[in-house]
Design a protein around this motif. Structure first.
Motif, PDB file in Angstrom:
ATOM      1  N   SER A  58      52.438  61.118  56.778  1.00  0.00           N
ATOM      2  CA  SER A  58      51.994  61.632  55.490  1.00  0.00           C
ATOM      3  C   SER A  58      53.061  62.568  54.933  1.00  0.00           C
ATOM      4  O   SER A  58      54.183  62.619  55.421  1.00  0.00           O
ATOM      5  N   HIS A  59      52.698  63.293  53.895  1.00  0.00           N
ATOM      6  CA  HIS A  59      53.561  64.362  53.389  1.00  0.00           C
ATOM      7  C   HIS A  59      52.666  65.426  52.788  1.00  0.00           C
ATOM      8  O   HIS A  59      51.602  65.141  52.242  1.00  0.00           O
ATOM      9  N   ASP A  74      45.118  61.639  49.137  1.00  0.00           N
ATOM     10  CA  ASP A  74      45.656  60.287  49.236  1.00  0.00           C
ATOM     11  C   ASP A  74      47.175  60.241  49.334  1.00  0.00           C
ATOM     12  O   ASP A  74      47.788  59.276  48.886  1.00  0.00           O
ATOM     13  N   ASN A  75      47.797  61.277  49.873  1.00  0.00           N
ATOM     14  CA  ASN A  75      49.244  61.259  50.019  1.00  0.00           C
ATOM     15  C   ASN A  75      49.671  60.075  50.881  1.00  0.00           C
ATOM     16  O   ASN A  75      49.096  59.840  51.941  1.00  0.00           O
ATOM     17  N   ALA A  76      50.651  59.338  50.430  1.00  0.00           N
ATOM     18  CA  ALA A  76      51.104  58.152  51.166  1.00  0.00           C
ATOM     19  C   ALA A  76      52.616  58.167  51.289  1.00  0.00           C
ATOM     20  O   ALA A  76      53.325  58.708  50.441  1.00  0.00           O
ATOM     21  N   GLU A 123      45.088  56.264  57.268  1.00  0.00           N
ATOM     22  CA  GLU A 123      45.522  56.869  56.025  1.00  0.00           C
ATOM     23  C   GLU A 123      45.617  58.382  56.219  1.00  0.00           C
ATOM     24  O   GLU A 123      44.775  59.010  56.868  1.00  0.00           O
ATOM     25  N   ALA A 124      46.680  58.996  55.705  1.00  0.00           N
ATOM     26  CA  ALA A 124      46.875  60.434  55.835  1.00  0.00           C
ATOM     27  C   ALA A 124      45.835  61.171  55.027  1.00  0.00           C
ATOM     28  O   ALA A 124      45.436  60.760  53.958  1.00  0.00           O
ATOM     29  N   LYS A 125      45.353  62.304  55.567  1.00  0.00           N
ATOM     30  CA  LYS A 125      44.314  63.060  54.895  1.00  0.00           C
ATOM     31  C   LYS A 125      44.686  64.543  54.843  1.00  0.00           C
ATOM     32  O   LYS A 125      43.839  65.418  54.967  1.00  0.00           O
TER      33      LYS A 125
END
Length: 293
Positions: free
Chosen positions: A29-30, A131-133, A177-179
């Protein structure tokens, strides 16, 4: 490449002002937090033009050929693919090789080119704090794929765990998915790394729950008593499928997981750890099998 020659560990700051990170849940993620250990990457030279980037848990930053699931809406394409953590299957595994290219005249600014010339890119989703991707994009604007390199002093860099053992059949370990939550600079806190956090923990078997989907894709709830289980030791998807074939005495199924009401084929290794997991077996002859992505 010269930016990495004298660097043992780095942080990578995106054009959005966020840092590339690998949180403890195994995602890529970021986020705005600069100090967590997950935002520090060990630099491993791989020839004259490439590097590998190793996260704090010993896994490497890798590019897949799977379309990115942006905003959990399945809108990714083959030109916009997922970035995950995993282990190289061989020294020349190009999924884990990144070619740094200096971008513009800024001293520490570069792009990272993966397989097929796709560029590593940080992007916000509909909900920037949720929702950082991180993706690899073909034909991406270099300005939107630029990263600022911040060299980390060795005293401030947590040593990564030992890299995964050779012979891993499926290279990638997670596509969750990153959270991460957006945190302002004023809220940032220094985090200390203890020996307990850094040393690898012994592996243990995990509980696997599985059930077979109906023709329309429906699956009974856990409370309905149709689920079966077994203990499984390891992360290999190939080994897991072989065990499921033994348990069910059939081979005509696709191993899937659920995301909301949708079913997705499992194509990656299981994540590290011993947390129990649920799997859905979709028969290849069923109607729902035709709609699997």
């Amino acid at each position: 490449m010269e930016l990495f020659k004298n660097a043992r560990s780095v942080r990578l700051k995106s054009h959005l002002g966020t840092y590339l990170c690998a949180p403890d849940d195994g995602a890529v993620s970021h986020g705005y937090r600069r100090n967590p250990r997950g935002a520090v990457w060990a630099v491993e030279p791989a020839g004259e033009d490439c590097v590998r980037l190793q996260g704090h848990k010993g896994l490497y930053l890798g590019a897949t050929e799977l379309p990115a699931d942006l905003d959990s809406g399945g809108r990714g394409t083959r030109s916009c693919c997922r970035v995950v953590l995993g282990s190289p299957s061989c020294p020349n595994d190009n999924a884990f090789l990144w070619s740094p290219l200096r971008e513009g005249k800024t001293k520490n600014l570069l792009t990272l080119s993966g397989p097929y010339g796709r560029l590593l890119r940080a992007r916000f989703g509909r909900r920037p704090s949720k929702d950082n991707a991180v993706t690899v994009d073909l034909g991406a604007d270099p300005e939107e794929s630029s990263w600022e390199v911040e060299v980390v002093a060795m005293a401030n860099a947590a040593p990564p765990l030992a890299r995964a053992p050779p012979g891993v059949l499926a290279r990638f370990h997670s596509t969750k998915e990153a959270k991460g939550n957006k945190v302002s600079p004023e809220e940032e806190e220094e985090e200390e790394w203890s020996e307990e956090e850094v040393l690898p923990k012994p592996s243990a078997a995990r509980r696997i729950l599985y059930n077979t989907a109906r023709d329309d894709g429906g699956v009974d709830g856990l409370e309905e008593g149709t689920w079966k289980d077994f203990m499984f030791d390891g992360q290999s998807l190939v080994a897991l499928r072989r065990r499921l074939e033994e348990e069910t005495r059939r081979t005509d199924f696709v191993v899937c997981r659920r995301m909301g009401a949708r079913l997705f084929p499992v194509v990656l290794d299981l994540p590290p750890g011993n947390k129990g997991m649920e799997f859905i077996l979709v028969l290849q002859s069923s109607r729902v099998a035709n709609g699997l992505v």
